[in-house]
Design an enzyme around this catalytic site. Structure first.
Site, short mmCIF file in Angstrom:
data_model
loop_
_atom_site.label_atom_id
_atom_site.label_comp_id
_atom_site.label_asym_id
_atom_site.label_seq_id
_atom_site.Cartn_x
_atom_site.Cartn_y
_atom_site.Cartn_z
N HIS A 92 -32.18 12.47 -4.23
CA HIS A 92 -31.32 13.20 -3.30
C HIS A 92 -31.23 12.48 -1.96
O HIS A 92 -30.15 12.34 -1.38
CB HIS A 92 -31.84 14.62 -3.08
CG HIS A 92 -31.45 15.58 -4.15
ND1 HIS A 92 -31.85 15.45 -5.46
CD2 HIS A 92 -30.68 16.71 -4.10
CE1 HIS A 92 -31.36 16.46 -6.17
NE2 HIS A 92 -30.63 17.23 -5.38
N HIS A 113 -40.21 17.19 -3.77
CA HIS A 113 -40.53 15.81 -3.42
C HIS A 113 -41.56 15.80 -2.31
O HIS A 113 -41.57 16.69 -1.45
CB HIS A 113 -39.29 15.05 -2.94
CG HIS A 113 -38.46 14.48 -4.04
ND1 HIS A 113 -38.90 13.50 -4.88
CD2 HIS A 113 -37.19 14.76 -4.42
CE1 HIS A 113 -37.95 13.20 -5.75
NE2 HIS A 113 -36.90 13.95 -5.49
#
Length: 219
Positions: free
Chosen positions: A137, A182
């Protein structure tokens, strides 16, 4: 001519500085994560995200909404539809640049993830398959929105919109930490790798177009 030469010199220096800083940052993060095995920064980042979530619980649905704009379905659509629209409006080179920014960053990201093979955080708030380092992302989002910001700056001279696009890419990266899908180091590495790819792509395309022009070939 003197003013143009000065501008190009400043531009080259700035791009070179961003490239160097991004490369050093990515290298440093790999040392921290895979050599020193330090989790200090990651733990601190998650703690800050948890404090935000505890104080403002309404941020969770907002984070899920924002993070969608660098998800695979959105990036696939933007990476195809965006260039089609640009080409239809007569911006052939810009269409190619956006397409390659998304495609190349996606392939580069998978290559890096396979090489480093870091598992995702076990505390993720939403299920997310795949590996963790660097964040897709953050990396592909920076490549896409950074490319659009660059095009706006170069062709339309809209520094505000260009800046907002970069901030939007950064915000998307932060949502990955907020949602615990993450580690903070994944996101920072994604930003750095996205900028590296974007600069390499832009440099390669400019050289290709310049060579084609000198040879009388339309690229």
């Amino acid at each position: 001519m003197l003013a143009l030469f000065s501008f190009l010199t400043v531009e080259v220096v700035l791009i070179g500085a961003v490239f160097t800083v991004s490369l050093l940052l990515f290298f440093y993060l790999t040392r921290v994560v895979f050599v020193a095995h330090s989790a200090q920064f990651d733990d601190w980042g998650f703690q800050q995200a948890d404090k935000l979530r505890a104080f403002w619980s309404w941020l969770t649905p907002v984070a899920r909404f924002v993070t969608f704009f660098a998800s695979f379905p959105f990036l696939a659509l933007a990476g195809i539809l965006g260039p089609v629209v640009l080409r239809w409006r007569g911006h052939k080179r810009e269409a190619l640049e956006v397409f390659l920014a998304v495609l190349g960053a996606s392939l580069f990201n998978q290559l890096l993830k396979t090489h480093y093979h870091r598992s995702r955080p076990s505390s993720a708030l939403v299920f997310q398959p795949g590996l963790s380092f660097p964040s897709g992302h953050a990396m592909i989002g920076m490549a896409l929105y950074g490319c659009l910001a660059w095009l706006l700056w170069r062709h339309r001279r809209h520094p505000v919109w260009a800046g907002l696009l970069v901030l939007w890419a950064v915000l998307i990266g932060f949502t990955r930490v907020y949602l615990h899908v993450h580690y903070p180091t994944d996101v920072l590495a994604g930003f750095a790798a996205g900028l590296l790819w974007l600069i390499l792509l832009r440099t390669a395309l400019r050289l290709w177009w310049r060579e084609g022009k000198e040879l009388g070939i339309e690229n």
